[in-house]
Design a protein around this motif. Structure first.
Motif, short mmCIF file in Angstrom:
data_model
loop_
_atom_site.label_atom_id
_atom_site.label_comp_id
_atom_site.label_asym_id
_atom_site.label_seq_id
_atom_site.Cartn_x
_atom_site.Cartn_y
_atom_site.Cartn_z
N GLY A 50 37.76 33.41 31.07
CA GLY A 50 36.39 33.22 31.50
C GLY A 50 36.36 32.20 32.62
N LYS A 51 35.43 32.32 33.56
CA LYS A 51 35.53 31.53 34.77
C LYS A 51 35.35 30.03 34.56
CE LYS A 51 36.70 35.16 36.72
NZ LYS A 51 38.14 35.39 36.56
N ARG A 52 34.53 29.61 33.59
CA ARG A 52 34.47 28.18 33.31
C ARG A 52 35.79 27.70 32.73
NH1 ARG A 52 33.69 24.07 29.99
NH2 ARG A 52 32.28 22.35 30.64
N ASP A 53 36.36 28.47 31.80
CA ASP A 53 37.68 28.14 31.25
C ASP A 53 38.74 28.13 32.34
OD1 ASP A 53 36.51 28.01 28.75
OD2 ASP A 53 37.21 29.97 28.11
N HIS A 54 38.61 29.04 33.29
CA HIS A 54 39.54 29.12 34.41
C HIS A 54 39.50 27.82 35.22
CE1 HIS A 54 41.45 31.87 37.63
NE2 HIS A 54 41.49 30.65 38.11
N ILE A 55 38.29 27.35 35.52
CA ILE A 55 38.15 26.10 36.29
C ILE A 55 38.76 24.94 35.52
CG2 ILE A 55 36.44 24.43 37.12
CD1 ILE A 55 34.68 26.92 37.83
N ALA A 56 38.51 24.89 34.21
CA ALA A 56 39.10 23.83 33.39
C ALA A 56 40.63 23.87 33.45
CB ALA A 56 38.62 23.97 31.95
N ALA A 57 41.19 25.08 33.47
CA ALA A 57 42.65 25.23 33.52
C ALA A 57 43.20 24.76 34.87
CB ALA A 57 43.05 26.67 33.26
N VAL A 58 42.46 25.04 35.95
CA VAL A 58 42.89 24.55 37.27
C VAL A 58 42.85 23.02 37.29
CG1 VAL A 58 42.38 24.50 39.74
CG2 VAL A 58 42.17 26.65 38.47
N PHE A 59 41.79 22.43 36.73
CA PHE A 59 41.69 20.98 36.65
C PHE A 59 42.83 20.38 35.84
CE2 PHE A 59 36.95 20.74 37.70
CZ PHE A 59 37.16 19.97 38.84
N ALA A 60 43.35 21.12 34.88
CA ALA A 60 44.44 20.61 34.04
C ALA A 60 45.77 20.57 34.78
CB ALA A 60 44.57 21.47 32.78
N THR A 61 45.84 21.22 35.94
CA THR A 61 47.04 21.15 36.77
C THR A 61 47.21 19.71 37.27
OG1 THR A 61 46.64 23.42 37.50
CG2 THR A 61 48.21 22.10 38.79
N PRO A 62 48.34 19.07 37.02
CA PRO A 62 48.48 17.65 37.39
C PRO A 62 48.16 17.36 38.86
CG PRO A 62 50.27 18.29 35.94
CD PRO A 62 49.51 19.55 36.25
N ARG A 63 48.60 18.21 39.78
CA ARG A 63 48.34 17.93 41.19
C ARG A 63 46.85 17.97 41.49
NH1 ARG A 63 46.81 19.08 45.82
NH2 ARG A 63 45.92 21.07 45.15
N VAL A 64 46.15 18.99 40.94
CA VAL A 64 44.72 19.11 41.19
C VAL A 64 43.96 17.96 40.54
CG1 VAL A 64 42.68 20.56 40.87
CG2 VAL A 64 44.89 21.61 41.41
N ALA A 65 44.34 17.60 39.33
CA ALA A 65 43.68 16.47 38.65
C ALA A 65 43.85 15.19 39.44
CB ALA A 65 44.25 16.31 37.25
N ILE A 81 33.63 19.95 35.59
CA ILE A 81 33.80 21.39 35.38
C ILE A 81 32.47 22.11 35.56
CG2 ILE A 81 34.39 23.16 33.68
CD1 ILE A 81 36.33 21.10 32.44
N ASP A 82 31.42 21.56 34.97
CA ASP A 82 30.09 22.19 35.07
C ASP A 82 29.60 22.21 36.52
OD1 ASP A 82 29.96 22.67 32.36
OD2 ASP A 82 28.86 20.82 31.91
N ALA A 83 29.81 21.11 37.23
CA ALA A 83 29.36 21.04 38.61
C ALA A 83 30.09 22.05 39.48
CB ALA A 83 29.57 19.62 39.16
N LEU A 84 31.39 22.18 39.28
CA LEU A 84 32.15 23.12 40.09
C LEU A 84 31.81 24.56 39.73
CD1 LEU A 84 35.57 22.28 41.42
CD2 LEU A 84 35.08 24.67 40.91
#
Length: 267
Positions: A50-65, A81-84
Motif C-alpha cells: 500500500g502506498k503509505r506503507d511504501h513511503i514508510a519503507a522508503v523512509f526506513a532506508t538508512p540513506r533516505v532517513a 509519512i502522512d505529509a509525504l
C-alpha cells in the motif's frame, strides 16, 4: 473438487503498465517536494505495498532517513509519512491514467480464463481514488476483473493476505488451493502464499525489471536473460511456486497446477 476456481491478479506490471512505471516519478517528485532526493531504485524497492506503507519503507532506508534528518533536523516519523503521502497521492492519481495501457496479451488471457469458467479477482497497492483513473483506460483495452480490492479498503496491506481473503469470500471460494495469485512483486507473492494459494511471479513485465516494453525489446539476449534471472531469484526467495515472463505465459502454468491438484498436490 480438484480444479482451479479463480485467479487473483495484481494490476500495475501484471495487467497494465508494462514495467510498473506509473508510481516511480510520483515518489521521486513527492520526496523532492520536501527537498530530499531519492533514486528510482529506492522508490521501486518496496513496490507492491500500500502506498503509505511504501513511503514508510522508503523512509526506513538508512540513506533516505539520513537525508531527511539532514534536511529537516529530525528523523522521519509518522507525521512525515502522512505529509509525504498527502503530496504523493494526487501526483500518482494524475499519472496513473497515462500508464494504464493493458500489457499486450492480457485481454486475451483474461477472456480465455473466463471461457474456462474461472473467476477473476484482483488486489492492488493503489488506493481506490487512483484506480478510478486506471480502470476506464484498462477497460477500453479489454482488461477488467470481476472484483477489485484496493489498499485503502482493507484492514491490512500486503504482505498480509486480507485482499486475498476478501476476494475469496466475495467470489464464494472456500479452498485457497483452488486459487492462483499472479503478481509482479515479491510482496504480492507473499500475499498469495500467506493466503495458502498458488503463486506466480512475473519477471519481465513488471517492477522487478522495471523497463517499458520498448526498453525491454532493446536489450540484448544476454541482458534480457540477466534481468530474468535477477527477478527469478527474488521471487524464488519468497517462495513463488512458478515464475514466468509475462501474463501471456500463464495458461500453461494453470494447466500444470490443475495436473498437480488432480494428483493430490497442494500449494
Amino acid at each position: 473438487m480438484n480444479k482451479l476456481e479463480a485467479v487473483i491478479f495484481d494490476w500495475a506490471g501484471t495487467l497494465v503498465d508494462f514495467g510498473s512505471r506509473a508510481p516511480m516519478g510520483a515518489f521521486v517528485k513527492a520526496f523532492a517536494a520536501f527537498d530530499v532526493e531519492i533514486t528510482l531504485d529506492e522508490a521501486r524497492a518496496p513496490m507492491g505495498r500500500g502506498k503509505r506503507d511504501h513511503i514508510a519503507a522508503v523512509f526506513a532506508t538508512p540513506r533516505v532517513a539520513a537525508a531527511w534528518q539532514a534536511q529537516h533536523g529530525k528523523a522521519p516519523d509518522d507525521a512525515a509519512i502522512d505529509a509525504l503521502y498527502e503530496v504523493f497521492l494526487p501526483l500518482n492519481t494524475e499519472t496513473a491514467a497515462h500508464y494504464s495501457t493493458p500489457i499486450p496479451g492480457a485481454a486475451k488471457v483474461l477472456a480465455d480464463l473466463r471461457a474456462r469458467g474461472l473467476k477473476i479477482g484482483s488486489t492492488t497497492g493503489y488506493t481506490r481514488s487512483i484506480m478510478t483513473r486506471v480502470l476506464p483506460v484498462a477497460a477500453e483495452g479489454g482488461v477488467a476483473t470481476d472484483l477489485l480490492f484496493c489498499s485503502d479498503e482493507l484492514c491490512a496491506g500486503r504482505p498480509h493476505a486480507a485482499g486475498m481473503f476478501a476476494n475469496m469470500l466475495k467470489l464464494e471460494i472456500a479452498n485457497a488451493a483452488h486459487v492462483v495469485k499472479v503478481d509482479d512483486t515479491p510482496v504480492g507473492i507473499e500475499e498469495g502464499r500467506n493466503a495458502g494459494a498458488w503463486t506466480v511471479g512475473l519477471t519481465l513485465s513488471g517492477n522487478e525489471t522495471g523497463l517499458s516494453e520498448a526498453e525491454l525489446d532493446a536489450l540484448s539476449a544476454e541482458e534480457r536473460s540477466t534481468a530474468r534471472d535477477r527477478a527469478t531469484a527474488r521471487f524464488t526467495a519468497v517462495g513463488a511456486h512458478f515464475v514466468i515472463d509475462t501474463i501471456n505465459d500463464l495458461p500453461a502454468v494453470l494447466a500444470e497446477i490443475e495436473d498437480r491438484l488432480a494428483a493430490g498436490q497442494r500449494p
